[in-house]
Design a protein around this motif. Structure first.
Motif, PDB file in Angstrom:
ATOM      1  N   GLU A 109       4.653  -9.602  -0.304  1.00  0.00           N
ATOM      2  CA  GLU A 109       4.748  -8.193   0.099  1.00  0.00           C
ATOM      3  C   GLU A 109       6.189  -7.705   0.092  1.00  0.00           C
ATOM      4  O   GLU A 109       6.483  -6.610  -0.385  1.00  0.00           O
ATOM      5  CB  GLU A 109       4.109  -8.002   1.474  1.00  0.00           C
ATOM      6  CG  GLU A 109       2.583  -8.011   1.434  1.00  0.00           C
ATOM      7  CD  GLU A 109       1.968  -7.973   2.813  1.00  0.00           C
ATOM      8  OE1 GLU A 109       2.723  -8.102   3.814  1.00  0.00           O
ATOM      9  OE2 GLU A 109       0.735  -7.821   2.911  1.00  0.00           O
ATOM     10  N   ARG A 110       7.112  -8.498   0.620  1.00  0.00           N
ATOM     11  CA  ARG A 110       8.513  -8.060   0.638  1.00  0.00           C
ATOM     12  C   ARG A 110       9.093  -7.980  -0.773  1.00  0.00           C
ATOM     13  O   ARG A 110       9.987  -7.171  -1.036  1.00  0.00           O
ATOM     14  CB  ARG A 110       9.355  -8.986   1.522  1.00  0.00           C
ATOM     15  CG  ARG A 110       9.330 -10.455   1.161  1.00  0.00           C
ATOM     16  CD  ARG A 110      10.156 -11.260   2.183  1.00  0.00           C
ATOM     17  NE  ARG A 110      10.052 -12.697   1.969  1.00  0.00           N
ATOM     18  CZ  ARG A 110       9.142 -13.468   2.542  1.00  0.00           C
ATOM     19  NH1 ARG A 110       8.233 -12.928   3.354  1.00  0.00           N
ATOM     20  NH2 ARG A 110       9.111 -14.768   2.315  1.00  0.00           N
ATOM     21  N   ARG A 111       8.574  -8.812  -1.687  1.00  0.00           N
ATOM     22  CA  ARG A 111       9.018  -8.724  -3.082  1.00  0.00           C
ATOM     23  C   ARG A 111       8.520  -7.423  -3.710  1.00  0.00           C
ATOM     24  O   ARG A 111       9.252  -6.775  -4.471  1.00  0.00           O
ATOM     25  CB  ARG A 111       8.517  -9.932  -3.867  1.00  0.00           C
ATOM     26  CG  ARG A 111       9.076 -10.032  -5.289  1.00  0.00           C
ATOM     27  CD  ARG A 111       8.762 -11.396  -5.890  1.00  0.00           C
ATOM     28  NE  ARG A 111       9.312 -11.552  -7.222  1.00  0.00           N
ATOM     29  CZ  ARG A 111       8.578 -11.547  -8.347  1.00  0.00           C
ATOM     30  NH1 ARG A 111       7.250 -11.366  -8.285  1.00  0.00           N
ATOM     31  NH2 ARG A 111       9.150 -11.695  -9.524  1.00  0.00           N
ATOM     32  N   LEU A 112       7.286  -7.038  -3.402  1.00  0.00           N
ATOM     33  CA  LEU A 112       6.761  -5.768  -3.906  1.00  0.00           C
ATOM     34  C   LEU A 112       7.641  -4.605  -3.445  1.00  0.00           C
ATOM     35  O   LEU A 112       7.992  -3.724  -4.239  1.00  0.00           O
ATOM     36  CB  LEU A 112       5.324  -5.556  -3.406  1.00  0.00           C
ATOM     37  CG  LEU A 112       4.687  -4.208  -3.775  1.00  0.00           C
ATOM     38  CD1 LEU A 112       4.404  -4.127  -5.258  1.00  0.00           C
ATOM     39  CD2 LEU A 112       3.412  -3.973  -2.965  1.00  0.00           C
ATOM     40  N   VAL A 113       8.009  -4.597  -2.184  1.00  0.00           N
ATOM     41  CA  VAL A 113       8.864  -3.535  -1.652  1.00  0.00           C
ATOM     42  C   VAL A 113      10.209  -3.522  -2.381  1.00  0.00           C
ATOM     43  O   VAL A 113      10.725  -2.461  -2.750  1.00  0.00           O
ATOM     44  CB  VAL A 113       9.055  -3.709  -0.137  1.00  0.00           C
ATOM     45  CG1 VAL A 113      10.057  -2.675   0.387  1.00  0.00           C
ATOM     46  CG2 VAL A 113       7.724  -3.590   0.598  1.00  0.00           C
ATOM     47  N   ALA A 114      10.769  -4.705  -2.607  1.00  0.00           N
ATOM     48  CA  ALA A 114      12.066  -4.791  -3.284  1.00  0.00           C
ATOM     49  C   ALA A 114      11.971  -4.318  -4.730  1.00  0.00           C
ATOM     50  O   ALA A 114      12.903  -3.681  -5.244  1.00  0.00           O
ATOM     51  CB  ALA A 114      12.587  -6.225  -3.224  1.00  0.00           C
TER      52      ALA A 114
END
Length: 358
Positions: free
Chosen positions: A153-158
């Motif tokens: 999820e944090r990779r998607l945001v990044a």
């Protein structure tokens, strides 16, 4: 495997059960029952304080099978500028481009996108704008996110922080679609939460960019009840439609165990089912108080052309009756509407889409 996952997303079947369901002749109704049994209920609240911004999409076609492959060309198609000229000349005003951004970025923070790949997206965006096309950049085939959202999820945001910064100065004709067909472990309330987090990041650089949110359950009707939209006038919902799946995917040569070839449409009762589905989608649009894009609908190439055209004509007319913009799947490279071998549209399909080339 990637194409099988793509099939599962389009059909709305749970992949682990897909072969059993199809092989036993059980259709979409049973698959939808599985979705309902596994859905995570959410409480939907939508504020209507801000007036909605216009959503200037009417006649849209997907340009898939190129940038959604692990590498462009892996599936036999690379986007050409002439394709956009052809699409615009036929009367389309919008293209939706599925893109596998996740295959072209660092695995670890800061998750930097490959500069060569993003330069290629720049080129595609320029071609679209040069041909007066709205372009929807759709982050697609992020299978790792669906399998392990806690990590990804944090990779998607990044990734979206980078995409948004990259295109912050482009015209409003460039739109963002956060994630294609949420599914598996990436379902329920977390889909809304993560899309809202992505929107917050996008708004730092793109305060008025149109951003498209998807429901879970493969983005189909089974997931629209779970979708929540933030109070943002530039946010749009989306849903996909391939019903009845046994027809639209019948005899698919790329599947190990496809629905049997020769399926006719409509069978008794299926026109009523379509009307019920349309009413559900229209009610969804009314509930979220925002535009809804019918982001994908189409029929596989193994279905006889006459039947493909009949289904396409009925769906296109039905969506227009409820004033819902719809994006046909696909231009070429699968579910073809355009034959690159002879550089011509399939005339019955273009007529069914209520268009004709100039």
């Amino acid at each position: 495997m990637e194409r099988l996952r793509s099939f599962c997303r389009k059909s709305g079947l749970v992949c682990a059960l897909g072969t059993v369901l199809i092989g036993s002749g059980v259709g979409v109704a049973v698959a939808q029952g599985v979705w309902q049994a596994t859905k995570v209920p959410t409480r939907t609240q939508v504020s209507t304080q801000l007036p909605r911004a216009p959503f200037p999409v009417e006649r849209c076609i997907n340009v898939a099978g190129a940038l959604e492959a692990p590498n462009e060309g892996d599936w036999g198609y690379k986007i050409r500028e002439r394709d956009f000229k052809t699409i615009r000349a036929a009367g389309f005003d919008t293209i939706r481009v599925p893109i596998k951004f996740s295959a072209h970025a660092m695995e670890q923070a800061p998750y930097t996108l490959d500069p060569t790949f993003i330069a290629r997206i720049d080129e595609v965006v320029r071609w679209a704008l040069r041909n007066d096309l709205t372009i929807i950049l759709n982050l697609c085939h992020y299978t790792e996110l669906f399998e392990n959202p806690d990590v990804h999820e944090r990779r998607l945001v990044a990734l979206w922080a980078q995409i948004a910064a990259r295109y912050q100065n482009t015209p409003a004709k460039v739109m963002f679609e956060i994630i294609n067909e949420p599914q598996e472990a990436f379902s329920g309330p977390r889909v809304n939460q993560v899309q809202a987090e992505v929107l917050t990041v996008i708004r730092k650089t793109n305060p008025t960019r149109t951003v498209i949110f998807a429901g879970d359950n493969w983005g189909n009707i089974g997931g629209i009840d779970n979708l929540e939209l933030p109070d943002d006038p530039y946010v749009v919902g989306t849903v996909h439609y391939y019903q009845p799946f046994e027809f639209t995917h019948s005899g698919a040569s790329w599947m190990d165990d496809p629905p049997p070839a020769g399926r006719m449409w409509p069978r008794p009762g299926e026109t009523r089912e379509l009307q019920r589905d349309l009413a559900q989608i229209a009610a969804f649009r009314e509930r979220i108080k925002a535009p809804v894009l019918l982001g994908e609908y189409g029929v596989g190439v193994e279905v006889p052309m006459r039947l493909r055209a009949d289904w396409t004509r009925a769906m296109t007319s039905a969506f227009k009756e409820i004033k819902m913009p719809a994006c046909y799947f696909n231009f070429t490279g699968g579910f073809d509407t355009y034959d690159r071998s002879v550089e011509q549209w399939h005339a019955p399909l273009l007529e069914a889409l209520q268009l004709r080339p100039k």
